[in-house]
Write a protein that holds these residues in place. Structure first.
Motif, PDB file in Angstrom:
ATOM      1  N   ARG A 282       1.112  -1.593  -0.124  1.00  0.00           N
ATOM      2  CA  ARG A 282       0.136  -0.018  -0.346  1.00  0.00           C
ATOM      3  C   ARG A 282       0.486   1.442  -0.185  1.00  0.00           C
ATOM      4  O   ARG A 282       0.948   2.371  -0.615  1.00  0.00           O
ATOM      5  CB  ARG A 282      -0.590   0.023   0.922  1.00  0.00           C
ATOM      6  CG  ARG A 282      -1.561  -1.589   0.454  1.00  0.00           C
ATOM      7  CD  ARG A 282      -2.893  -1.375   2.812  1.00  0.00           C
ATOM      8  NE  ARG A 282      -3.357   0.184   2.770  1.00  0.00           N
ATOM      9  CZ  ARG A 282      -3.215   0.224   4.403  1.00  0.00           C
ATOM     10  NH1 ARG A 282      -3.293   0.108   5.125  1.00  0.00           N
ATOM     11  NH2 ARG A 282      -4.274   1.152   4.293  1.00  0.00           N
TER      12      ARG A 282
ATOM     13  N   ASP B 220      -6.913   3.787  -0.829  1.00  0.00           N
ATOM     14  CA  ASP B 220      -6.356   4.214  -0.433  1.00  0.00           C
ATOM     15  C   ASP B 220      -5.863   5.761  -0.776  1.00  0.00           C
ATOM     16  O   ASP B 220      -5.586   6.118  -2.213  1.00  0.00           O
ATOM     17  CB  ASP B 220      -4.408   3.749  -0.177  1.00  0.00           C
ATOM     18  CG  ASP B 220      -4.404   2.782   1.178  1.00  0.00           C
ATOM     19  OD1 ASP B 220      -4.968   2.525   2.240  1.00  0.00           O
ATOM     20  OD2 ASP B 220      -4.098   1.645   0.582  1.00  0.00           O
TER      21      ASP B 220
ATOM     22  N   THR C 288      -7.679  -3.276  -1.963  1.00  0.00           N
ATOM     23  CA  THR C 288      -7.673  -1.907  -1.010  1.00  0.00           C
ATOM     24  C   THR C 288      -7.333  -0.773  -1.446  1.00  0.00           C
ATOM     25  O   THR C 288      -6.936  -0.350  -2.642  1.00  0.00           O
ATOM     26  CB  THR C 288      -5.736  -1.972  -0.990  1.00  0.00           C
ATOM     27  OG1 THR C 288      -5.006  -2.041  -2.233  1.00  0.00           O
ATOM     28  CG2 THR C 288      -5.146  -2.940   0.207  1.00  0.00           C
TER      29      THR C 288
END
Length: 151
Positions: A1, A29, A27
Motif C-alpha cells: 500500500r 488508499d 485496497t
C-alpha cells in the motif's frame, strides 16, 4: 500500500489520489496533494471472494470473472459471477463517490492484477496504471540509495 502511495506521489504530484489496488485483496488508499498518506481500507479481492463462496458453502461452484455487466443472473453460476463482480464495482463506486464529495479534484487510479476487469465496468473517470507499485518501489530505492534521506 505504501509503495503504491509513493508511486502516486511520483506520477501524480500535487494531486489528491485515491488508489484502488485489485489483487488478492482490494485496497483503497488516499494520498493528498501534499503527499500525505491518509490511509484506507482493505477488503477481499475478486478471486478471494469466489474462493470463499466455493470453500465455505456446501454446494456452490467455484466461479471466475465475467465480462457481463448485467445486474442479475438466472443460474447459480451467473448469480455468483455477477454478485462478486458487481459487488466489487459498487464498493469502489461508493468509495469514490463519497471521497469525491469530500475532496476536490480527486484522481482515481486503478492498479493490480485484476484491475483490467474493472476499468470498463466502473464508469467514473479513472486512470489505470499497472506499474504504480513498481514505480513507488523504485522511488523508495532511489531515496535510500541517495543522501536525500540523511537530511
Amino acid at each position: 500500500r505504501l509503495a503504491a502511495a509513493v508511486g502516486a506521489t511520483v506520477l501524480y504530484p500535487g494531486r489528491n489520489v485515491l488508489i484502488v489496488d485489485f489483487g488478492t485483496a482490494v485496497t483503497i488508499d488516499l494520498v493528498t496533494a501534499d503527499a500525505t498518506f491518509r490511509g484506507g481500507c482493505i477488503s477481499p479481492g475478486m478471486k478471494t471472494r469466489f474462493r470463499a463462496l466455493h470453500d465455505y458453502t456446501a454446494k456452490l461452484p467455484l466461479c471466475a470473472a465475467t465480462e457481463s455487466e448485467e445486474l442479475a443472473g438466472l443460474t447459480t453460476r451467473q448469480a455468483i459471477e455477477l454478485g462478486v463482480m458487481n459487488g466489487i464495482a459498487f464498493e469502489i463506486e461508493g468509495y469514490a463517490a463519497r471521497m469525491r464529495s469530500q475532496i476536490d479534484d480527486l484522481c482515481v487510479i486503478f492498479t493490480g492484477g485484476d484491475a483490467n476487469f474493472f476499468v470498463k465496468r466502473i464508469k467514473n473517470t479513472i486512470f489505470a496504471n499497472y506499474n504504480l507499485v513498481f514505480c513507488g518501489l523504485n522511488r523508495i530505492l532511489e531515496y535510500n540509495a541517495s543522501e536525500e534521506h540523511l537530511n
